[in-house]
Design an enzyme around this catalytic site. Structure first.
Site, mmCIF file in Angstrom:
data_model
loop_
_atom_site.group_PDB
_atom_site.id
_atom_site.type_symbol
_atom_site.label_atom_id
_atom_site.label_comp_id
_atom_site.label_asym_id
_atom_site.label_seq_id
_atom_site.Cartn_x
_atom_site.Cartn_y
_atom_site.Cartn_z
ATOM 1 N N GLU A 85 -5.056 -38.330 -13.437
ATOM 2 C CA GLU A 85 -4.777 -39.515 -12.625
ATOM 3 C C GLU A 85 -6.101 -40.193 -12.309
ATOM 4 O O GLU A 85 -7.094 -39.512 -12.041
ATOM 5 C CB GLU A 85 -4.099 -39.148 -11.301
ATOM 6 N N TYR B 51 -12.158 -43.252 -19.626
ATOM 7 C CA TYR B 51 -10.986 -42.593 -20.190
ATOM 8 C C TYR B 51 -10.399 -43.386 -21.350
ATOM 9 O O TYR B 51 -9.960 -42.805 -22.346
ATOM 10 C CB TYR B 51 -9.934 -42.348 -19.103
#
Length: 153
Positions: A105, A117
């Protein structure tokens, strides 16, 4: 100087918690980090600069899936590739242990981490509304490390 990921253990929880507190408003305590590192399936990796912890990653594996619990880089050492080193080392280790995909998350209010990411191949699969203490949403990301029958990255 060559930077590398090294394994960390619960015995290093105090300096790791101090690092985490420098990275996040609600940093994890030494007790929390130590407890996580004592769990079966938890992998801790860190990078040191001049002998001090500068970046930390904690992963938790369950069968063929894993979760990146935290990725923290001391603000004084950001944009030097430490997070990339830890993420790659963790993914390689998890792949070698049979992990097929990783979840994490990231706050919608953390564009730097989101960009990291995305560059590393993670894709958004869900949102958790108001997940963080500041009320921001969590973007749930995943990355497939292997497909059925795959033997290499």
């Amino acid at each position: 100087m060559m930077l590398a990921a090294e394994p960390v253990w619960a015995s290093s929880a105090e300096p790791l918690a101090a690092l985490h507190a420098r990275c996040f408003d609600a940093g994890w305590s030494a007790r929390e980090i130590g407890s996580l590192l004592n769990l079966p399936g938890c992998i801790g990796l860190a990078c040191r600069v001049d002998g001090k912890y500068a970046a930390l990653a904690l992963f938790r594996q369950a069968l063929d899936e894993a979760e990146l619990l935290t990725l923290a880089t001391d603000p004084a050492y950001r944009r030097r590739g430490l997070a990339d080193i830890l993420l790659t080392a963790g993914e390689t280790r998890l792949f070698d242990q049979g992990v097929a995909r990783i979840f994490l998350e990231v706050s919608q209010n953390n564009p730097g981490a989101a960009a990291l990411y995305q560059r590393a191949g993670y894709a958004e699969v869900a949102r958790r509304k108001g997940y963080y203490r500041d009320g921001s949403d969590a973007r749930v990301l995943e990355k497939w490390l292997r497909k059925d029958g795959q033997t290499g990255p």
